[in-house]
Scaffold this active site. Structure first.
Site, PDB file in Angstrom:
ATOM      1  N   ARG A   1      10.989   5.403  23.640  1.00 57.14           N
ATOM      2  CA  ARG A   1      11.868   4.275  23.957  1.00 57.14           C
ATOM      3  C   ARG A   1      13.160   4.750  24.629  1.00 57.14           C
ATOM      4  O   ARG A   1      13.831   4.000  25.318  1.00 57.14           O
ATOM      5  CB  ARG A   1      12.205   3.468  22.702  1.00 57.14           C
ATOM      6  CG  ARG A   1      12.772   2.088  23.030  1.00 57.14           C
ATOM      7  CD  ARG A   1      12.981   1.216  21.812  1.00 57.14           C
ATOM      8  NE  ARG A   1      14.116   1.622  21.026  1.00 57.14           N
ATOM      9  CZ  ARG A   1      14.072   2.036  19.759  1.00 57.14           C
ATOM     10  NH1 ARG A   1      12.909   2.096  19.128  1.00 57.14           N
ATOM     11  NH2 ARG A   1      15.152   2.386  19.125  1.00 57.14           N
TER      12      ARG A   1
ATOM     13  N   TYR B   1      15.714 -17.323  41.640  1.00 57.68           N
ATOM     14  CA  TYR B   1      14.510 -17.216  40.821  1.00 57.68           C
ATOM     15  C   TYR B   1      14.729 -17.914  39.472  1.00 57.68           C
ATOM     16  O   TYR B   1      15.738 -17.657  38.797  1.00 57.68           O
ATOM     17  CB  TYR B   1      14.145 -15.749  40.624  1.00 57.68           C
ATOM     18  CG  TYR B   1      13.017 -15.581  39.644  1.00 57.68           C
ATOM     19  CD1 TYR B   1      11.741 -16.051  39.945  1.00 57.68           C
ATOM     20  CD2 TYR B   1      13.233 -15.026  38.394  1.00 57.68           C
ATOM     21  CE1 TYR B   1      10.717 -15.936  39.028  1.00 57.68           C
ATOM     22  CE2 TYR B   1      12.210 -14.914  37.473  1.00 57.68           C
ATOM     23  CZ  TYR B   1      10.950 -15.376  37.799  1.00 57.68           C
ATOM     24  OH  TYR B   1       9.941 -15.286  36.888  1.00 57.68           O
TER      25      TYR B   1
ATOM     26  N   ASP C   1      19.031  -8.885  43.415  1.00 55.68           N
ATOM     27  CA  ASP C   1      17.586  -8.921  43.222  1.00 55.68           C
ATOM     28  C   ASP C   1      16.946  -8.774  44.603  1.00 55.68           C
ATOM     29  O   ASP C   1      17.069  -9.657  45.449  1.00 55.68           O
ATOM     30  CB  ASP C   1      17.219 -10.262  42.571  1.00 55.68           C
ATOM     31  CG  ASP C   1      15.728 -10.425  42.315  1.00 55.68           C
ATOM     32  OD1 ASP C   1      14.926  -9.739  42.970  1.00 55.68           O
ATOM     33  OD2 ASP C   1      15.367 -11.268  41.467  1.00 55.68           O
TER      34      ASP C   1
ATOM     35  N   LYS D   1       5.760  -7.445  41.822  1.00 59.11           N
ATOM     36  CA  LYS D   1       5.447  -8.047  43.121  1.00 59.11           C
ATOM     37  C   LYS D   1       5.063  -6.967  44.144  1.00 59.11           C
ATOM     38  O   LYS D   1       4.080  -6.286  43.952  1.00 59.11           O
ATOM     39  CB  LYS D   1       6.627  -8.908  43.564  1.00 59.11           C
ATOM     40  CG  LYS D   1       7.222  -9.798  42.447  1.00 59.11           C
ATOM     41  CD  LYS D   1       6.278 -10.891  41.975  1.00 59.11           C
ATOM     42  CE  LYS D   1       6.750 -11.616  40.718  1.00 59.11           C
ATOM     43  NZ  LYS D   1       8.129 -12.109  40.717  1.00 59.11           N
TER      44      LYS D   1
HETATM   45  C1  LIG Z   1       9.001 -12.552  39.754  1.00 55.13           C
HETATM   46  C2  LIG Z   1      10.441 -12.425  40.028  1.00 55.13           C
HETATM   47  C3  LIG Z   1      11.336 -12.031  39.025  1.00 55.13           C
HETATM   48  C4  LIG Z   1      10.892 -11.757  37.602  1.00 55.13           C
HETATM   49  O1  LIG Z   1      10.090 -10.650  37.537  1.00 55.13           O
HETATM   50  P1  LIG Z   1       8.973 -10.431  36.368  1.00 55.13           P
HETATM   51  O2  LIG Z   1       8.458  -9.091  36.698  1.00 55.13           O
HETATM   52  O3  LIG Z   1       7.995 -11.546  36.500  1.00 55.13           O
HETATM   53  O4  LIG Z   1       9.710 -10.496  35.065  1.00 55.13           O
HETATM   54  C5  LIG Z   1      12.663 -11.901  39.362  1.00 55.13           C
HETATM   55  N1  LIG Z   1      13.104 -12.165  40.612  1.00 55.13           N
HETATM   56  C6  LIG Z   1      12.285 -12.559  41.596  1.00 55.13           C
HETATM   57  C7  LIG Z   1      12.827 -12.835  42.951  1.00 55.13           C
HETATM   58  C8  LIG Z   1      10.920 -12.712  41.342  1.00 55.13           C
HETATM   59  O5  LIG Z   1      10.108 -13.129  42.315  1.00 55.13           O
END
Ligand SMILES: *Cc1c(COP(=O)(O)O)cnc(C)c1O
Length: 368
Positions: free
Chosen positions: A44, A96, A167, A192
């Site tokens: 961890r 998001y 992000d 993604k």
């Molecule tokens: C999917 C997504 C997230 C969240 O990510 P997870 O891996 O599903 O927790 C955050 N920001 C954007 C732009 C996303 O498309």
């Protein structure tokens, strides 16, 4: 390693290098490590080699130090949870949905003061910044496809004494490296594009600040938001083909955006690659590509837009994005997206790496 171009880094970085070593970092499945005379390792806190391998590749791509998380949203939470109570956070009006929820909850619990601003409008962000401790952005907003001016906003935030997080899930390090534009911490949902095959839940943060890295490392350790070995192995494997996948997906998206913009049932295409798009100028100046996400607004009701999704055969009607396979969904079906003004008929299309003519044929038959 930093002298290599990103296409080569994705292939070369994060591998064992010693003679006789396997070419790929093996999947290490363990929680404890045997004690040695000086250290007391536990997975961890001290990640396994499998997790480290992913962090090394992503860190090299962003030219920073990367931390992997059990999901993208765990990475966002890690940043938010390091902020002192009462911190003013400036966040996008539309972003998001999971991130919207995190800031909403922090506000409701009295943890943060949240100010919402249209991040495509530098003056609006500037007006919200006095007294702020954090400016949170998305390189391209989900799902409205707005493009903030990273260098301008990062400089304004720093003048106000705020750190800047972004992000970059929609962009990947191949499209923009926010740290080069003054951003303090980059976040990725590696679920993604970085993983790229829709088979993993994983997140990451990257920073060039040793102090920030330390704070985030401590917080990840406390929260226990470390990813699993199998997930990070798959993500590293996915990263090996990131450049090729992005090249094809972006080429497909550019072509489809042009054709969709000329289709009689489409009232607006949101794609920064289109010269008429409001985000075009900023993206052309600060990004290296236009990504593979498209917002399609239809002439019709929510039900008619849902019916288009249902008629598609090659493109899958599903949430998520960034995989080899094209996915589509009507975003206003999500309460949060509807709440910040996502048009009822807006379809978010994540363009994959299929043949562009097959994708176009599918869209044509579904748009009728
Ligand atoms: C999917 C997504 C997230 C969240 O990510 P997870 O891996 O599903 O927790 C955050 N920001 C954007 C732009 C996303 O498309």
């Amino acid at each position: 390693m930093s002298t290599l171009r990103p296409e080569s880094i994705t292939v070369k970085a994060g591998r064992p290098e010693e003679p006789g070593a396997p070419l790929n970092t093996p999947i290490v499945m363990t929680a404890p490590f045997r004690h040695d005379p000086v250290d007391n390792h536990y997975a961890r806190h001290d990640v396994t080699d499998t997790v480290q391998s992913f962090q090394t590749v992503l860190g090299a791509l962003e030219d920073g130090q990367a931390l992997a998380y059990s999901s993208g949203i765990a990475a966002v939470s890690c940043v938010v949870d390091t902020l002192p109570v009462g911190t003013v956070a400036v966040v996008p009006t539309g972003q998001y949905s999971g991130t919207v929820r995190i800031f909403d909850e922090a506000e409701r619990l009295g943890r943060l003061q949240v100010r919402r601003a249209d991040i495509a409008d530098a003056a609006a962000v500037g007006a919200a910044l006095p007294g702020a401790g954090l400016l949170w952005l998305e390189t391209v907003t989900n799902p409205l496809m707005a493009v903030p001016d990273l260098p301008v906003l990062a400089a304004a935030a720093h003048r106000a004494g705020a750190i800047v997080g972004v992000d970059a899930t929609f962009s990947t390090p191949l499209v923009v490296r926010p740290l080069d534009h003054g951003v303090d911490v980059v976040m990725h949902s590696a679920t993604k594009y970085l993983s790229g095959h829709s088979d993993v839940l994983l997140g990451a943060l990257v920073t060039r600040s040793a102090a920030l890295y330390d704070t985030l490392w401590q917080r990840r350790s406390l929260a226990g938001s470390i990813p699993g070995g199998l997930e990070t192995f798959l993500a590293t494997r996915g990263l090996r083909t990131l450049a090729l996948r992005m090249e094809r997906a972006q080429a497909n998206a550019g072509e489809l955006a042009l054709r969709l913009a000329a289709h009689p049932r489409v009232t607006r295409v949101r794609y920064p690659g289109l010269p008429a798009d409001p985000g075009h100028e900023v993206a052309a100046r600060t990004h290296l590509g236009f990504g593979a996400m498209i917002g399609i607004e239809l002439d019709g009701t929510a039900e008619e837009a849902e019916a288009v999704c249902e008629r598609l055969q090659l493109i899958t009607h599903a949430t998520s994005l960034g995989g080899v396979e094209s996915l589509i969904e009507r975003r206003a079906r999500h309460e949060v997206d509807a709440s910040f003004g996502t048009p009822d008929s807006l379809l978010r299309l994540s363009v994959g790496i299929e043949h562009v003519e097959d994708l176009w044929d599918d869209l044509l038959q579904a748009l009728l």
